[in-house]
Scaffold this active site. Structure first.
Site, PDB file in Angstrom:
ATOM      1  N   ARG A   1       0.839  -1.200   0.000  1.00  0.00           N
ATOM      2  CA  ARG A   1       0.000   0.000   0.000  1.00  0.00           C
ATOM      3  C   ARG A   1       0.876   1.253   0.000  1.00  0.00           C
ATOM      4  O   ARG A   1       0.933   1.975  -0.979  1.00  0.00           O
ATOM      5  CB  ARG A   1      -0.941  -0.001   1.230  1.00  0.00           C
ATOM      6  N   ASP A   2       1.630   1.468   1.069  1.00  0.00           N
ATOM      7  CA  ASP A   2       2.416   2.703   1.163  1.00  0.00           C
ATOM      8  C   ASP A   2       3.492   2.744   0.090  1.00  0.00           C
ATOM      9  O   ASP A   2       3.860   3.820  -0.397  1.00  0.00           O
ATOM     10  CB  ASP A   2       3.037   2.803   2.563  1.00  0.00           C
TER      11      ASP A   2
ATOM     12  N   HIS B   1       5.588   3.745  12.553  1.00  0.00           N
ATOM     13  CA  HIS B   1       5.560   3.665  11.087  1.00  0.00           C
ATOM     14  C   HIS B   1       6.591   4.693  10.619  1.00  0.00           C
ATOM     15  O   HIS B   1       6.331   5.894  10.667  1.00  0.00           O
ATOM     16  CB  HIS B   1       4.139   3.997  10.600  1.00  0.00           C
TER      17      HIS B   1
ATOM     18  N   HIS C   1       9.812   6.299   8.089  1.00  0.00           N
ATOM     19  CA  HIS C   1      10.372   6.450   6.743  1.00  0.00           C
ATOM     20  C   HIS C   1      11.865   6.747   6.847  1.00  0.00           C
ATOM     21  O   HIS C   1      12.331   7.269   7.851  1.00  0.00           O
ATOM     22  CB  HIS C   1       9.641   7.573   5.989  1.00  0.00           C
TER      23      HIS C   1
ATOM     24  N   CYS D   1       5.817   8.755   0.168  1.00  0.00           N
ATOM     25  CA  CYS D   1       4.592   9.551   0.303  1.00  0.00           C
ATOM     26  C   CYS D   1       4.597  10.639  -0.746  1.00  0.00           C
ATOM     27  O   CYS D   1       5.558  11.394  -0.858  1.00  0.00           O
ATOM     28  CB  CYS D   1       4.546  10.172   1.696  1.00  0.00           C
TER      29      CYS D   1
ATOM     30  N   ASN E   1       9.415   3.719   3.273  1.00  0.00           N
ATOM     31  CA  ASN E   1       9.405   3.253   4.656  1.00  0.00           C
ATOM     32  C   ASN E   1      10.743   2.598   4.960  1.00  0.00           C
ATOM     33  O   ASN E   1      11.501   2.275   4.063  1.00  0.00           O
ATOM     34  CB  ASN E   1       8.322   2.171   4.820  1.00  0.00           C
TER      35      ASN E   1
END
Lengths: 312, 312
Positions: free
Chosen positions: B15-16, B207, B209, B240, B249
């Site tokens: 997803r990310d 979470h 990055h 992002c 990430n």
């Protein structure tokens, strides 16, 4: 022990970095980069190595580089020296800090410099002897301090003997090197605790590689243990020719950026250091792994409109 | 507080990661990768997001992906949901964990999902309401928890209000997201200490990055504070779209490798996870930033002759 509020960063890209690059960088370009680094606030710069030119052709211009740089007052210029012959050359070239590095692992030391650990330690004695009565000093390096890719765990007894020897030679700093990037934060902490216990008067430093992405985390573990001396390569260039699929040292400016964000003083102008990293990148003609030179500092605020991305 | 000996790793690359990749990955390839991940020992996999297909076209196949995977018993399948409509779709698709993410920073939230923080929190209420009486649950995400690239420091009061809200909805985990990679280990520690003090019953996750090369160091700081829930992307893919020069990430397998090297149990078969990272790399057709898939594990011993390099 808690983290120091002031640390000392040593730049080693010109030696540990360049010695494995395929590109041969002309001496005048190295000199220009060193002169740029000298103005960033760095207090220690490793500028070359005095190995036999056939062994490390990338550093065959050691004397030319040492003679060509503009020495900034307050900056110590260092070089790697593998033996007495190298020490004599380095002293003649006016090098302040002679880095004598021996691996705890016999297998690694033999592959790296064709000497057993014992023979390497004898070479260190000769290097120390060469510095006597000169302006140069011996700085210690214990390679494969956190493990060896061929032998696995390294002997703590051997490491203690190397510490004893280096302290006997009044080494002002002893860098523990994770030569092939096998360390983890736990091992860093346990090793430093052990050495602090047995050698409370020693000044330890960390020379870390980012082979498995843990370089900066390992440096953080060192900071947490009160370590004040760290080495890095601008842009993250460098590596070790005998490390399996080696990658470079931790990136100096990324580490300095973390330190500053944590309120730790380095005395370094980070913007100037980032400019030097970009200069190294251009010199090598390839993208280096350093992140902050691409992303900008965490503290930099961005204008919203400039970042607008079309999403529909 | 000391580091947990068992941690829980959630994979969010599908997803990310994929939501900012230019390459459109066919649903069957996503399904194959998710099915591979399901067999690695991971207990949480974020497989897609239920935003409007025009907003995130890379995830327009959310229903197809959710319907196509083989669900492994004991694995929770998660998806990002921005609003009530997304929640209804996700619940219908049988998603276990609905990730509702709102940024503490108003500027960031408006750019990211075109809602103010207040509007985003209202959407979270609606998502929570939608899960009532279903098998799905709400998992909280507080974005820009460690700072915003447009506003700088974020308001602790606002974060407390968001925590209150999420705990009111019985969120079993609340992930603090360093959405644009501006955190540093000190800020991680201070934020977690503050939240532990004010919300002793909350289960926090991280979470992170790696925008400025500090991702794994920040994770280490979290581990040291006793955090047990971490998110990552295999291979380090992701990022992002609204983060200035964003990168992905933290790399799941590099983080898991560190944890294992430190003696922390993840329940994950690292070799299988590395294979999955290589599969992701092939799927995307480009080299991903993950390091361990290139260097091998620190514990792997190498034969000396295989590594011999000619030096003269």
């Amino acid at each position: 022990m808690s983290a120091a509020r002031t640390i000392d960063v040593s730049e080693v890209g010109l030696r540990d970095g360049l010695q494995i690059e395929r590109t041969m960088i002309p001496a005048e370009q190295k000199i220009a980069l060193i002169d740029t680094l000298s103005k960033t606030g760095l207090k220690k710069i490793e500028i070359t190595g005095f190995a036999h030119p056939k062994v490390i052709p990338q550093l065959a211009d050691a004397e030319t580089v040492a003679a060509g740089i503009k020495r900034e007052p307050g900056v110590r210029y260092a070089a790697f020296v593998p033996n007495a012959r190298g020490a004599e050359r380095a002293i003649k070239a006016g090098i302040d800090d002679l880095k004598a590095g021996v691996a705890v692992s016999d297998s690694f030391n033999r592959l790296n410099v064709r000497m057993t650990t014992e023979e390497g330690m004898k070479a260190t004695d000769e290097i120390a002897a060469a510095t006597k009565g000169t302006q140069s000093r011996l700085v210690g390096m214990i390679a494969t301090a956190f493990g060896c890719p061929y032998e696995g765990e390294v002997s703590r007894d051997r490491m203690h003997r190397m510490m004893d020897q280096l302290l006997g030679h009044d080494a002002p700093i002893i860098y523990l090197a994770d030569t092939t990037g096998v360390a983890n934060p736990d091992r860093i902490r346990r090793t430093i605790e052990d050495l602090n216990k047995h050698f409370p008067d020693a000044t330890l430093g960390l020379h870390l590689h980012n082979t498995r992405g843990l370089g900066i985390a390992n440096a953080l573990a060192g900071l947490d243990c009160g370590i004040r001396h760290f080495e890095g390569s601008i842009g993250g260039l460098g590596g070790c020719p005998f490390a399996p699929r080696a990658v470079g040292n931790i990136c100096t400016e990324d580490f300095v950026h973390m330190a500053h964000e944590m309120g730790i003083d380095t005395g370094i102008d980070l913007d100037a250091l980032i400019d030097a990293a970009r200069m190294a990148q251009e010199m090598l003609g390839r993208t280096l792994p350093g992140m902050v030179m691409k992303s900008g500092k965490a503290s930099e605020l961005h204008a919203m409109d400039a970042q607008r991305v079309k999403v529909d």
